[in-house]
Structure formats: structure tokens, C-alpha cells
Write a protein that holds these residues in place. Structure first.
Motif, PDB file in Angstrom:
ATOM      1  N   VAL A   1      27.085  52.135 -30.486  1.00  0.00           N
ATOM      2  CA  VAL A   1      25.668  52.223 -30.878  1.00  0.00           C
ATOM      3  C   VAL A   1      25.471  51.607 -32.263  1.00  0.00           C
ATOM      4  O   VAL A   1      24.522  50.849 -32.497  1.00  0.00           O
ATOM      5  N   ARG A   2      26.405  51.914 -33.170  1.00  0.00           N
ATOM      6  CA  ARG A   2      26.263  51.388 -34.540  1.00  0.00           C
ATOM      7  C   ARG A   2      26.279  49.853 -34.524  1.00  0.00           C
ATOM      8  O   ARG A   2      25.436  49.203 -35.146  1.00  0.00           O
ATOM      9  N   ILE A   3      27.227  49.266 -33.770  1.00  0.00           N
ATOM     10  CA  ILE A   3      27.291  47.789 -33.741  1.00  0.00           C
ATOM     11  C   ILE A   3      26.059  47.219 -33.020  1.00  0.00           C
ATOM     12  O   ILE A   3      25.446  46.259 -33.475  1.00  0.00           O
ATOM     13  N   ALA A   4      25.697  47.840 -31.912  1.00  0.00           N
ATOM     14  CA  ALA A   4      24.535  47.339 -31.150  1.00  0.00           C
ATOM     15  C   ALA A   4      23.294  47.304 -32.031  1.00  0.00           C
ATOM     16  O   ALA A   4      22.500  46.359 -31.975  1.00  0.00           O
ATOM     17  N   ASN A   5      23.121  48.327 -32.864  1.00  0.00           N
ATOM     18  CA  ASN A   5      21.926  48.403 -33.717  1.00  0.00           C
ATOM     19  C   ASN A   5      22.133  47.710 -35.067  1.00  0.00           C
ATOM     20  O   ASN A   5      21.290  47.831 -35.956  1.00  0.00           O
ATOM     21  N   GLY A   6      23.217  46.941 -35.185  1.00  0.00           N
ATOM     22  CA  GLY A   6      23.591  46.410 -36.496  1.00  0.00           C
ATOM     23  C   GLY A   6      22.973  45.080 -36.872  1.00  0.00           C
ATOM     24  O   GLY A   6      23.452  44.431 -37.795  1.00  0.00           O
ATOM     25  N   THR A   7      21.967  44.612 -36.168  1.00  0.00           N
ATOM     26  CA  THR A   7      21.272  43.389 -36.589  1.00  0.00           C
ATOM     27  C   THR A   7      19.791  43.732 -36.773  1.00  0.00           C
ATOM     28  O   THR A   7      19.327  44.763 -36.274  1.00  0.00           O
ATOM     29  N   PRO A   8      19.049  42.860 -37.453  1.00  0.00           N
ATOM     30  CA  PRO A   8      17.617  43.160 -37.627  1.00  0.00           C
ATOM     31  C   PRO A   8      16.816  42.947 -36.341  1.00  0.00           C
ATOM     32  O   PRO A   8      15.642  43.267 -36.292  1.00  0.00           O
ATOM     33  N   TYR A   9      17.461  42.375 -35.317  1.00  0.00           N
ATOM     34  CA  TYR A   9      16.760  42.123 -34.059  1.00  0.00           C
ATOM     35  C   TYR A   9      16.802  43.352 -33.149  1.00  0.00           C
ATOM     36  O   TYR A   9      17.611  44.252 -33.352  1.00  0.00           O
ATOM     37  N   GLY A  10      15.987  43.354 -32.110  1.00  0.00           N
ATOM     38  CA  GLY A  10      16.040  44.432 -31.114  1.00  0.00           C
ATOM     39  C   GLY A  10      15.188  44.055 -29.920  1.00  0.00           C
ATOM     40  O   GLY A  10      14.061  44.515 -29.766  1.00  0.00           O
ATOM     41  N   LEU A  11      15.729  43.160 -29.068  1.00  0.00           N
ATOM     42  CA  LEU A  11      14.909  42.692 -27.944  1.00  0.00           C
ATOM     43  C   LEU A  11      15.378  43.319 -26.634  1.00  0.00           C
ATOM     44  O   LEU A  11      14.611  44.022 -25.971  1.00  0.00           O
ATOM     45  N   VAL A  12      16.632  43.086 -26.259  1.00  0.00           N
ATOM     46  CA  VAL A  12      17.146  43.583 -24.976  1.00  0.00           C
ATOM     47  C   VAL A  12      18.577  44.072 -25.215  1.00  0.00           C
ATOM     48  O   VAL A  12      19.253  43.609 -26.133  1.00  0.00           O
ATOM     49  N   ALA A  13      19.033  45.021 -24.384  1.00  0.00           N
ATOM     50  CA  ALA A  13      20.441  45.438 -24.425  1.00  0.00           C
ATOM     51  C   ALA A  13      20.890  45.757 -23.009  1.00  0.00           C
ATOM     52  O   ALA A  13      20.063  46.105 -22.148  1.00  0.00           O
ATOM     53  N   GLY A  14      22.201  45.621 -22.777  1.00  0.00           N
ATOM     54  CA  GLY A  14      22.783  45.986 -21.480  1.00  0.00           C
ATOM     55  C   GLY A  14      23.904  46.993 -21.719  1.00  0.00           C
ATOM     56  O   GLY A  14      24.689  46.821 -22.651  1.00  0.00           O
ATOM     57  N   VAL A  15      23.939  48.049 -20.903  1.00  0.00           N
ATOM     58  CA  VAL A  15      24.999  49.061 -21.023  1.00  0.00           C
ATOM     59  C   VAL A  15      25.692  49.148 -19.675  1.00  0.00           C
ATOM     60  O   VAL A  15      25.037  49.363 -18.650  1.00  0.00           O
ATOM     61  N   TRP A  16      27.009  48.958 -19.703  1.00  0.00           N
ATOM     62  CA  TRP A  16      27.783  48.982 -18.453  1.00  0.00           C
ATOM     63  C   TRP A  16      28.742  50.163 -18.492  1.00  0.00           C
ATOM     64  O   TRP A  16      29.687  50.190 -19.278  1.00  0.00           O
ATOM     65  N   THR A  17      28.484  51.181 -17.679  1.00  0.00           N
ATOM     66  CA  THR A  17      29.320  52.383 -17.628  1.00  0.00           C
ATOM     67  C   THR A  17      29.055  53.104 -16.315  1.00  0.00           C
ATOM     68  O   THR A  17      27.962  52.975 -15.741  1.00  0.00           O
ATOM     69  N   ARG A  18      30.059  53.881 -15.862  1.00  0.00           N
ATOM     70  CA  ARG A  18      29.820  54.702 -14.672  1.00  0.00           C
ATOM     71  C   ARG A  18      29.371  56.109 -15.059  1.00  0.00           C
ATOM     72  O   ARG A  18      29.114  56.933 -14.198  1.00  0.00           O
ATOM     73  N   ASP A  19      29.292  56.385 -16.367  1.00  0.00           N
ATOM     74  CA  ASP A  19      28.928  57.715 -16.853  1.00  0.00           C
ATOM     75  C   ASP A  19      27.406  57.758 -17.062  1.00  0.00           C
ATOM     76  O   ASP A  19      26.885  57.199 -18.030  1.00  0.00           O
TER      77      ASP A  19
END
Ligand code: NAD
Length: 494
Positions: free
Chosen positions: A407-425
Motif C-alpha cells: 500500500v505504501r509503495i502503491a500510494n507513493g507517487t503524486p498520481y492516483g488514476l488506476v490500480a490493479g490488485v491480484w490476490t485470492r484473499d
């Protein structure tokens, strides 16, 4: 393999203003990015044509017939437009791919999406309404949902027809009259779309298109004192200028800007499902996509396996001209090519390992600006490759340990357009969906289905406001409150 679509021709037309064509007397060359060949000319509109277009839109909105058309008829008109787009889909797709260098399959998908926006918003035109509001005794209060009036649309070169569809479709459905400034590098499909709109009988002045340079026609449109709302899609730098111009006129604007979108692979992810999507998300449109999945966050136990997968999949990609059946086309122009190459060379000079790279065929046309898709990693979190939008087929891979670090790395840029999360949990997927700062979060998917129905937009440097979906339609309206005092209602009669 070359097809008959290789070099479609669109005769010179000028600027589409008030239902006809206006020639500004100055032209710009149209270059096919696949080989640098000259494929036509477009008008170089400037302040004068923008003035004419805004005045035509104002008349259409205030006097009519567009501004006086009932909502259901506006909707029908947009559905008719969608039919015309579908009837000319192959021609439009050919223009789009030749003008931008994107593979013809992507051109076809873009035109389909464009038609779908007009279908979606055409169907919604007569379902937009205000409300009655609880208020004081003796009063009735209403909210009226109104169009802004004249809306300005500044469009980038990467997905011209799609972005035209999503913003102009919504604006027209809500009853606005539009002035569009397409990108100087890719205006052909939008000019042909304007012509189709004239042919299906869209009332004059409802849609006006002024091609030209950003600093001339674009700046004149953004600063025009008689526009009521601005929709801008493009770079962060120009978005800042456009927002400043809107502020000076005190009009609202939506900004759809860039991104540095993460895809997060947890150790329990279904890699067979994830990897084709991960690769596609960075090479689609040669990486020139605002929502490109340009950062791959990999949980440490998966690192070696993911690197192997990337090597195999990047090796199998084919780079080539738009009409060759390749997966990845040329970049739009020389300066974009230099920019992307700069990122690649600096990353190499900084000693960041190359994980995978697609071989470039020896017989690529000399005049095209082709960049081999490449994946780097591990990329340090603060390196420009992990924080800046490259806008090319360059993937930055970063390892992580555990959910909190992801989460920290994902939110670590000034951008925030799209994200993908790949998990079975499933619980983890929902926790991340809430904690990641992005306008769209996909779970075990990415950019699925074109997203016509799904609100889309940014956090922070990715912009503000939403396009697509019903939310995108609401952006092109405003609320007026009407309060009627009629005295207290007496006791009910038995
Ligand atoms: P750009 O900002 O250079 O140009 C976009 C449009 O703005 C063009 O029509 C251009 O002519 C015009 N323009 C340029 N200078 C202007 C000025 N001074 N005043 C008014 N208009 C001006 O962007 P681009 O290079 O065409 O597109 C790439 C960028 O667009 C990338 O950053 C990408 O992420 C972004 N983008 C965002 C989305 C989204 O929905 N968030 C979609 C596509 C592209």
C-alpha cells in the motif's frame, strides 16, 4: 501483413463550425507515425476560428434548435450518431490507426468504444432529472438539473475517438453545445466524426471542431470568456495552464491527466490469469495510455517467477506498423520517442537491471519511431522510473514484502488514476481497494471491458472530476434550486 487500410485518405476539410466547414487559410501536415509519411493536411485553426465556433455553439444553445430540443429527441439523435459511427467503423478505425500508429485492432476497439459512449449517453439523455427537496412549511423547493451551456473539450492524441466519445457524448446528452480542440498529432477521426454528425442532422452549432496547435487554438479555447465549462484530457503541465485559464474566467473544469498506475501481485495471485493482463496493460497503445499499468509491485516470493514470465512474454511481442498485425506500434512522434528513450537510457546508466526486452525486427520502416517494450527491476522506489509517467512501453518492477508495504509503495507517487490488485484473499482485496488512492481499483482484473459505464478520473496529479458512466454525465450539468412560497397547506378535508 499490409491491408487495404494501410493509408486511408481524408480530404482536407477545414474547421467544423456551425454545421459547415471554415478554412482558416493555414494548414498543418498529418504524419503517419508508422513510417513518417505525409498522409494529409488539417486546418490550423486559431483564435478567430475559436471565436466563430464558440459563437455558433452559443447560438445553438440559446436560440436553438439544439437548445430547445426535448431530452428524448437529443437522446435519439445521439443514438443515430452511434449508428452512423458503427456504419463507418472500418473507415474510422483505419483513420485512427494510421493517424496515431496504433495497431488496427486497437483502432477498431477505440471506434467501438466511441460508438458505445454515444449509445450509453444517448440512452441516458431523458433520464437526467432534478429533485424535490424537503423545506419549510408553506414552501416547495425543487432542484433543476441544467446543462452548463457551451462546453469546451481539449483532447489528446493517444485515444482521440474514445475521448471525444466520452466527453462530447456526455456533454451533448446533457444538452450542452460543444467546441472541440483535437490534438495536432491526431485529428482525423474527430474531423470525420464531425462530418458524420452533420450528415445525421445534428443541429448546427451543437458540435464544432477546431483543429490546430495547443498554444494557439487550445489556449484560445481554454481562455475564451464565453465558455461555461472545460473538459481537458492531457498532460499534467498543460492541465495546469488550462485550469489557470478556467480560474480566470471562473468556470468549472474537469482535468483527466496522467498516471503511474500500480499493479500489485501478491504471492497467492493466479499468475496465469494475471501475467497476460499485466503485459497488455503496459504495451497497449505502445504504453501511451494514461491508465497504463506502468509499475508492477511483486511480493518477494514471486519475484523470480514473475521475471521469467516477463522474459517469455516480452520476447513473444511483435513490434511493427499499424497495419502489420503487430502487438505494439510506433510512438506518436519524434519528441515522444526522445522522451521515452531518455528514460530508458537513464535507467540503464543508473545501473537498473533489465528484466525483459522485446526484440525489434530489422525491417521496421525507417521513418517510424519504434521503441522496444522493456521491463526494469528491481527499480528503487525513488527513481524517476518508479515515480514519473514515461508514456511508453516501459515497465518498472518493484519487489515488496507484505500488505502494508504494498500500500505504501502503491500510494507513493503524486498520481492516483488506476490500480490493479491480484490476490485470492477476498478480505485483503477489499482492504486494499479502500486504502489505495486511485480513481479506479480493479481486483484480479485491470482496465476490463473498456469501462464505458464506470466512472473514471484521478486523485491529486491525475486530475479531478469524473468522466465515463453516469457520473460523467452529471459533470456536464449543474443544479439550480427553485423555491416557491405558496402558504401553508390547510388541514386535509375528510
Ligand atoms: P498535451 O497536454 O500535450 O495535449 C493535450 C491537448 O492539449 C492537445 O489537444 C493539445 O493541443 C492541447 N494543448 C497543448 N498546449 C495547450 C495550451 N497551452 N492550452 C490549451 N491546450 C493546449 O497531452 P498529450 O501529449 O496530447 O497527451 C498525453 C497526456 O495525456 C499524458 O500525460 C496522458 O497521461 C494524458 N492522458 C490522460 C487521460 C485521462 O483520461 N486521464 C487520457 C489520455 C491521455
Amino acid at each position: 501483413m499490409a491491408t487495404v487500410l494501410a493509408r486511408p485518405v481524408l480530404a482536407y476539410r477545414g474547421c467544423a463550425i456551425d454545421g459547415g466547414w471554415v478554412d482558416p487559410g493555414r494548414r498543418l501536415e498529418v504524419i503517419c507515425p508508422s513510417d513518417g509519411s505525409l498522409i494529409g493536411e488539417i486546418a490550423r485553426g486559431s483564435e478567430r476560428e475559436i471565436d466563430l465556433a464558440v459563437a455558433a455553439a452559443r447560438r445553438a444553445f440559446e436560440i436553438g434548435p439544439w437548445g430547445r430540443m426535448p431530452a428524448f429527441e437529443r437522446g435519439r439523435m445521439l443514438l443515430r450518431f452511434a449508428e452512423a459511427i458503427r456504419a463507418h467503423a472500418e473507415e474510422l478505425a483505419g483513420l485512427e490507426s494510421c493517424d496515431t500508429g496504433k495497431p488496427i485492432a486497437q483502432g477498431r476497439a477505440d471506434i467501438d468504444a466511441c460508438a458505445r459512449y454515444f449509445e450509453f449517453y444517448g440512452g441516458a439523455a431523458d433520464k437526467l432529472h432534478g429533485d424535490t427537496l424537503p423545506f419549510l412549511l408553506g414552501y416547495t423547493a425543487l432542484s433543476l438539473r441544467e446543462p452548463h451551456g457551451v462546453t469546451a473539450h481539449i483532447i489528446p492524441w493517444n485515444y482521440p475517438a474514445q475521448i471525444f466519445g466520452r466527453s462530447v457524448g456526455a456533454a451533448l446528452a446533457a444538452g450542452n453545445a460543444c467546441v472541440v480542440k483535437p490534438a495536432e498529432d491526431a485529428s482525423l477521426s474527430i474531423l470525420r466524426l464531425a462530418e458524420l454528425a452533420f450528415e445525421i442532422g445534428l443541429p448546427r452549432g451543437a458540435l464544432n471542431v477546431v483543429p490546430g496547435l495547443g498554444e494557439e487554438a487550445g489556449a484560445a479555447l481554454a481562455a475564451h470568456p464565453d465558455i461555461d465549462f472545460l473538459s481537458f484530457t492531457g498532460s499534467r503541465e498543460v492541465g495546469t495552464l488550462v485550469q489557470a485559464a478556467a480560474a480566470r474566467n471562473h468556470v468549472g473544469c474537469t482535468l483527466e491527466l496522467g498516471g503511474k498506475s500500480p499493479q500489485i501481485l501478491f504471492a497467492d495471485a493466479d499468475l496465469d490469469a494475471a501475467m497476460p493482463v499485466v503485459v497488455r496493460a503496459i504495451v497497449q497503445n505502445a504504453g501511451q495510455t494514461c491508465s497504463a499499468g506502468s509499475r508492477l509491485l511483486v511480493e518477494r516470493p514471486l519475484w523470480e517467477r514473475v521475471c521469467n514470465e516477463l522474459r517469455q512474454r516480452f520476447a513473444a511481442l511483435r513490434v511493427g506498423p499499424h497495419d502489420s498485425g503487430a502487438d505494439v506500434g510506433a510512438l506518436i512522434n519524434r519528441s515522444q520517442f526522445e522522451r521515452v528513450r531518455g528514460f530508458v537510457e537513464r535507467a540503464k546508466a543508473d545501473g537498473i537491471p533489465v528484466i525483459a526486452q522485446t526484440p525489434l525486427p530489422a525491417d521496421l520502416p525507417a521513418g517510424g519511431h519504434y521503441v522496444a517494450p522493456i521491463a526494469f527491476g528491481p527499480v528503487p522506489e525513488d527513481h524517476e522510473l518508479a515515480t514519473e509517467e514515461v508514456f511508453g512501453p516501459v515497465l518498472a518492477c518493484l519487489p515488496f514484502e507484505g500488505e502494508a508495504e504494498a500500500v505504501r509503495i502503491a500510494n507513493g507517487t503524486p498520481y492516483g488514476l488506476v490500480a490493479g490488485v491480484w490476490t485470492r484473499d477476498g478480505s485483503r482485496a477489499l482492504r486494499l481497494a479502500r486504502r489505495i488512492r486511485a480513481g479506479q481499483v480493479f481486483i484480479n482484473a485491470y482496465g476490463a471491458g473498456g469501462g464505458i459505464e464506470l466512472p473514471f478520473g484521478g486523485y491529486r496529479h491525475s486530475g479531478h472530476g469524473r468522466e465515463k458512466g453516469f457520473e460523467g454525465l452529471l459533470e456536464f450539468t449543474r443544479i439550480k434550486t427553485v423555491v416557491i412560497q405558496h402558504g401553508e397547506i390547510g388541514e386535509r378535508q375528510p
